[in-house]
Design an enzyme around this catalytic site. Structure first.
Site, PDB file in Angstrom:
ATOM      1  N   GLN A   1      -8.393   2.016  -0.245  1.00 32.29           N
ATOM      2  CA  GLN A   1      -9.243   2.646  -1.860  1.00 32.29           C
ATOM      3  C   GLN A   1      -9.952   3.906  -2.094  1.00 32.29           C
ATOM      4  OE1 GLN A   1      -9.149  -1.449  -3.723  1.00 32.29           O
ATOM      5  NE2 GLN A   1      -7.377  -1.614  -3.489  1.00 32.29           N
TER       6      GLN A   1
ATOM      7  N   ARG B   1     -14.596  -6.319 -10.763  1.00 32.98           N
ATOM      8  CA  ARG B   1     -14.373  -5.530  -9.473  1.00 32.98           C
ATOM      9  C   ARG B   1     -15.596  -4.433  -9.150  1.00 32.98           C
ATOM     10  NH1 ARG B   1      -8.729  -6.174  -6.369  1.00 32.98           N
ATOM     11  NH2 ARG B   1     -10.317  -5.580  -5.378  1.00 32.98           N
TER      12      ARG B   1
ATOM     13  N   SER C   1     -13.653   1.384   3.265  1.00 32.11           N
ATOM     14  CA  SER C   1     -12.134   1.000   2.517  1.00 32.11           C
ATOM     15  C   SER C   1     -11.008   1.650   1.760  1.00 32.11           C
ATOM     16  CB  SER C   1     -13.430   0.889   1.067  1.00 32.11           C
ATOM     17  OG  SER C   1     -11.997   1.081  -0.260  1.00 32.11           O
TER      18      SER C   1
ATOM     19  N   ASP D   1      -6.875  -7.964   4.690  1.00 34.48           N
ATOM     20  CA  ASP D   1      -6.130  -9.015   3.810  1.00 34.48           C
ATOM     21  C   ASP D   1      -5.738 -10.380   4.544  1.00 34.48           C
ATOM     22  OD1 ASP D   1      -6.716  -6.863   1.143  1.00 34.48           O
ATOM     23  OD2 ASP D   1      -4.844  -6.242   1.888  1.00 34.48           O
TER      24      ASP D   1
ATOM     25  N   SER E   1       1.071  -1.846   0.322  1.00 27.26           N
ATOM     26  CA  SER E   1      -0.100   0.065   0.411  1.00 27.26           C
ATOM     27  C   SER E   1       0.969   1.180   0.246  1.00 27.26           C
ATOM     28  CB  SER E   1      -1.050  -0.379   1.219  1.00 27.26           C
ATOM     29  OG  SER E   1      -2.603  -1.574   1.487  1.00 27.26           O
TER      30      SER E   1
ATOM     31  N   ARG F   1       1.203   4.516  -3.016  1.00 25.90           N
ATOM     32  CA  ARG F   1       0.960   5.524  -2.281  1.00 25.90           C
ATOM     33  C   ARG F   1       2.075   6.315  -2.773  1.00 25.90           C
ATOM     34  NH1 ARG F   1      -2.466   2.459  -0.445  1.00 25.90           N
ATOM     35  NH2 ARG F   1      -4.417   3.664   0.454  1.00 25.90           N
TER      36      ARG F   1
HETATM   37  C1  S3P Z   1      -5.635  -1.203   0.367  1.00 21.20           C
HETATM   38  C2  S3P Z   1      -6.778  -1.559   1.015  1.00 21.20           C
HETATM   39  C3  S3P Z   1      -7.184  -2.814   1.372  1.00 21.20           C
HETATM   40  C4  S3P Z   1      -6.860  -3.623   0.352  1.00 21.20           C
HETATM   41  C5  S3P Z   1      -5.853  -3.973  -0.561  1.00 21.20           C
HETATM   42  C6  S3P Z   1      -5.254  -3.005  -0.625  1.00 21.20           C
HETATM   43  C7  S3P Z   1      -5.085  -0.498   0.014  1.00 21.20           C
HETATM   44  O1  S3P Z   1      -8.708  -2.498  -0.281  1.00 21.20           O
HETATM   45  O2  S3P Z   1      -7.529  -4.913   1.112  1.00 21.20           O
HETATM   46  O3  S3P Z   1      -5.365  -4.868  -0.796  1.00 21.20           O
HETATM   47  O4  S3P Z   1      -3.394  -0.317  -0.291  1.00 21.20           O
HETATM   48  O5  S3P Z   1      -5.888   0.581   0.032  1.00 21.20           O
HETATM   49  P1  S3P Z   1     -10.074  -1.602  -0.225  1.00 21.20           P
HETATM   50  O6  S3P Z   1     -10.067  -0.371   0.500  1.00 21.20           O
HETATM   51  O7  S3P Z   1     -10.620  -2.345  -0.843  1.00 21.20           O
HETATM   52  O8  S3P Z   1     -10.780  -2.629   1.045  1.00 21.20           O
END
Ligand code: S3P
Length: 429
Positions: free
Chosen positions: A169, A122, A167, A315, A22, A26
């Site tokens: 993300q 997705r 989430s 995860d 992650s 970023r």
């Molecule tokens: C992530 C957020 C999570 C996680 C993914 C990485 C990120 O997803 O499952 O492996 O880097 O922000 P979600 O935001 O869909 O929960």
């Protein structure tokens, strides 16, 4: 490719795991739109992160992979990216597509994002809908629910929004869009999710205020490039934390692991189950806590895991099914419907493969129930091309009588190139 594993005695030794996925995504995105230089140390050189790298380069970012251990980015500033000449391909990476959808909504050019067959299934509405309420001009299949996504950048309005799904993300996509909005964007998250975007924006001097559960960000303020030291990925460390906790006689140390409290759900839950995990040398680098972890085998008991805890170990949930198979009593995971829309339907996948290996596990709409302990037996397993399913099954294989074959194991390179080598190091100590 197939990963073939057999039962092992115990794990011993000292390892490190690759950089956090992650944070790696970023660092590329924010480094590219900051002013001045950003140097990234311990970047995760995995397929997912390389997709973000390629997309940013296609958008004109100047990223130098260098010959030593760091990546150098010559930041373009908020308004320095350019229209890509082709479709931006995110491969298998949900983080790349969701974060870039936010970033690209506020540019003064047109972009198209697409990915592999998993990405095409997705849900994208969760980012498209709030971005559209900022005035973003995004189109996609089924009225923007599915990729490919086509984005005509516009001047964005600020947003006040409460996240309907927990989430990181979605939150991050909106924060990135917020950098380009004409005013203050306020995002509220009812359940805490990983906060790496906020932390990085903070050290890059964005106009951001973090008052959980709210984050406020003002648009128009340039970011300042910085050095970013990425800790080891706790989601990768988790496979060894769990393996050492359930293999009798094990004792291992994992160096330099990210222990941000929005990610340590796996440690908290394992400790509640009775695991012996010590957090050593806690320190903060680049606004992210990290530590060395010492893990020893211990007897475990079943546990109930509910909605609030889910985002903190999202995860690692397939791995929880593996631990639960070795714990005394019942483990129930609820409130984890999100697992059904990950790289694959992770509830269905882990339940079906662990059943094959002899685990007493039942599927629930929003999780699973495991009755432990079980004696595991080797099997030929599907990975469903999902890196986390493949590695979770690899941990189960270490306890199983006979041989376990994990099909299409090349997907492990999505997040953890070198997984098997690191595992062998602990087996052959
Ligand atoms: C992530 C957020 C999570 C996680 C993914 C990485 C990120 O997803 O499952 O492996 O880097 O922000 P979600 O935001 O869909 O929960």
């Amino acid at each position: 490719m197939e990963l073939v594993l057999e039962k092992v005695n115990k794990l011993k030794g000292n390892i490190s795991v690759p950089g956090d996925k992650s944070i790696s995504h970023r660092s590329l995105i924010l480094g590219s739109i900051a002013q001045g230089e950003t140097r990234i140390y311990n970047f995760l050189d995995s397929l997912d992160c390389l997709k973000t790298l390629e997309c940013m380069q296609a958008l004109g970012a100047e990223i130098d992979l260098g010959k030593n251990d760091s990546i150098k980015i010559k930041g373009k500033g908020l308004y320095g990216l350019q229209e890509a000449k082709d479709i931006l391909d995110v491969g298998n990476s949900g983080t790349t597509i969701r974060l870039l959808t936010g970033l690209l909504s506020g540019q003064n050019f047109y972009s198209v994002l697409n990915g592999d067959s998993s990405i095409k299934r997705r849900p994208m509405k969760r980012v498209v809908e709030p971005l559209r309420s900022m005035r973003a001009d995004i189109w996609g299949r089924e009225n923007g629910q599915l990729t490919p996504l086509s984005i005509k950048g516009v001047r964005l309005n600020p947003l006040r929004y409460t996240l309907p799904v927990a989430s990181a993300q979605v939150k991050s996509a909106l924060l990135l869009a917020g950098l380009y909005a004409t005013g203050e964007t306020v995002i509220k998250e009812p359940l805490a999710t990983r906060d790496h975007t906020e932390r990085m924006l903070e050290i890059m001097q964005a106009d951001i205020k973090i008052f959980p559960p709210e984050i406020k960000i003002k648009g128009g303020k340039e970011l300042t490039g910085t050095d970013i030291f990425i800790p080891g990925d706790i989601s990768s460390a988790a496979y060894f934390i769990v393996a050492a906790s359930i293999l009798k006689g094990s004792q291992i140390i994992i160096n330099q692991v990210g222990v941000n409290s929005t990610r340590t759900g796996i440690i908290e839950i394992l400790k509640k189950m009775g695991a012996k995990i010590d957090i050593l040398n806690y320190r903060i680098k680049s606004n992210e806590p990290q530590a060395d972890l010492k893990i020893e085998y211990s007897d475990l008991k079943g546990i109930e895991i509910g909605k609030e805890e889910i985002p903190l170990l999202i995860d690692e949930l397939p791995l929880i099914a593996v631990v639960a198979s070795q714990a005394q009593g019942k483990t129930v995971v609820s409130g984890a419907k999100e697992l059904r829309v990950k790289e694959t339907d992770r509830i269905k996948a882990i339940v079906s493969e662990l059943k094959e290996m002899g685990v007493d596990i039942k599927e629930k709409e929003d999780g699973f129930i495991v009755e432990g302990p079980s004696r595991l037996k080797g099997a030929v397993c599907e990975s469903y091309n999902d890196h986390r399913i493949a590695m979770s099954l690899a941990v189960a294989a270490l306890l199983a009588e006979g041989k376990t074959v994990i099909k299409n194991s090349e997907c492990i390179d999505i997040s953890f190139p070198g997984f098997e080598k690191t595992l062998q190091k602990l087996i052959n100590f």
